[in-house]
Design a protein around this motif. Structure first.
Motif: not given
Length: 333
Positions: A299-323
């Protein structure tokens, strides 16, 4: 702007004091430096240490992500300012288990300088350090100058994957490789609706009109790519995603992780409205959402707004994300 604080000069110290008291089963403060926190649970010898850090004001980042499956320690700076080398070095020495330490931080001049100095000092203590910078903000520099981009909410997914790699027993070079791979496959972009104010000044960090938004705003209030009248959520999401996906090598059938991150004062209602549109757009393009996160992650203290993040994942990265992860401010089973 109203704040529930005492002396504005001591907000960071009092926040850390309260945090450690509230979560003493997870974290402890090092005697050598009040801005240095480490996990209170024993970590095994030979495990690569994960050290994160940055300025205060981004809670739950960064100290909220010290715990099992993520970071082993954190160095804490003043509001929106890098921690100095001293707490970084103290954390490094505390979490090194003989396998070295990976520093994960955003691409800001103060962080680059101070983490670099701490790495040099750690080398003098015979501790190996690898450094990985987050550079996910597509609005902050063109694609051909990606190394100049800021790190924003995508840092969270870099922490997630690096922490998992360390838990899996990867060595120092391999943990750093996973972290760099996560960063290389991550893109973010945000929109600001209202400013925040630093406790020491009480003044807004930037000015927007009542009917204005800042597209591409940075997490410290850095200017974006344009000011515009506040628009419908779907139109805002479409613009952010157009910029994000247009910057990635991504195709129909690919799997991604999506993070819709609130900047401090945006209700979950609005974040879920945004995620709904993200899901629609990605489905239309034949891109599969493997896992999603919606809420306040950086966050940024009480700032209003939002962000979007997209990460492309392969099988190795999926294992990391699921841990699994167990931190005071983030738990994943």
């Amino acid at each position: 702007m109203k704040k529930l604080i005492n002396n504005p000069e001591y907000v960071v110290e009092e926040m850390i004091d309260g945090y450690v008291k509230a979560h003493s089963s997870y974290v402890k403060r090092l005697e050598g430096n009040d801005r240095a926190l480490v996990t209170s649970k024993e970590t095994k010898e030979g495990k690569v240490g994960i050290l994160i850090g940055g300025g205060s004001g981004h809670e739950p980042a960064f100290m909220g992500y010290v715990g099992a499956g993520m970071a082993d320690g954190v160095a804490i700076g003043n509001i929106f300012a890098s921690p100095p080398p001293a707490p970084i070095l103290e954390v490094t020495k505390a979490i090194d288990k003989g396998a070295g330490v990976v520093y994960l931080y955003g691409n800001y001049a103060g962080d680059v300088m101070n983490f670099g100095m701490a790495a040099d000092l750690a080398a003098m203590e015979d501790i190996q350090v690898e450094m990985v910078l987050a550079t996910d903000d597509v609005a902050s520099a063109p694609k051909e100058e990606k190394d100049k981009r800021r790190g924003i909410a995508g840092e969270f997914l870099v922490y997630k994957m690096a922490g998992a790699a360390a838990d899996f027993g990867y060595d120092l070079k391999e943990v750093a490789r996973v972290a760099r791979k996560a960063n290389e496959n991550t893109r973010s972009m945000g929109v600001g609706l209202s400013s925040c104010s630093l406790p020491q000044t009480g003044e807004p960090s930037f000015i927007l009109g009542d009917d204005e938004m800042e597209v591409g705003l940075g997490h410290h209030g850095e200017p974006g790519i344009r000011k515009a009248p506040v628009d419908k959520a779907d139109n805002v999401v479409d613009e952010l995603l157009d910029n994000i996906l247009g910057d990635m090598e991504i195709n129909k059938g690919d799997d991604v992780v999506v993070l819709v991150n609130g900047l401090g004062s945006t209700p979950l209602m609005e974040l879920y409205i945004m995620f709904r549109r993200v899901d629609e757009v990605l489905k239309e393009k034949g891109i599969n959402i493997y896992r999603s996160y919606v809420g306040e992650y950086i966050t940024s203290l009480e700032m209003g707004g939002a962000s979007i993040t997209v990460t492309k994942v392969d099988d190795e990265m999926k294992k990391m994300v699921d841990h699994p992860v167990d931190c005071p401010m983030f738990v994943q089973r």
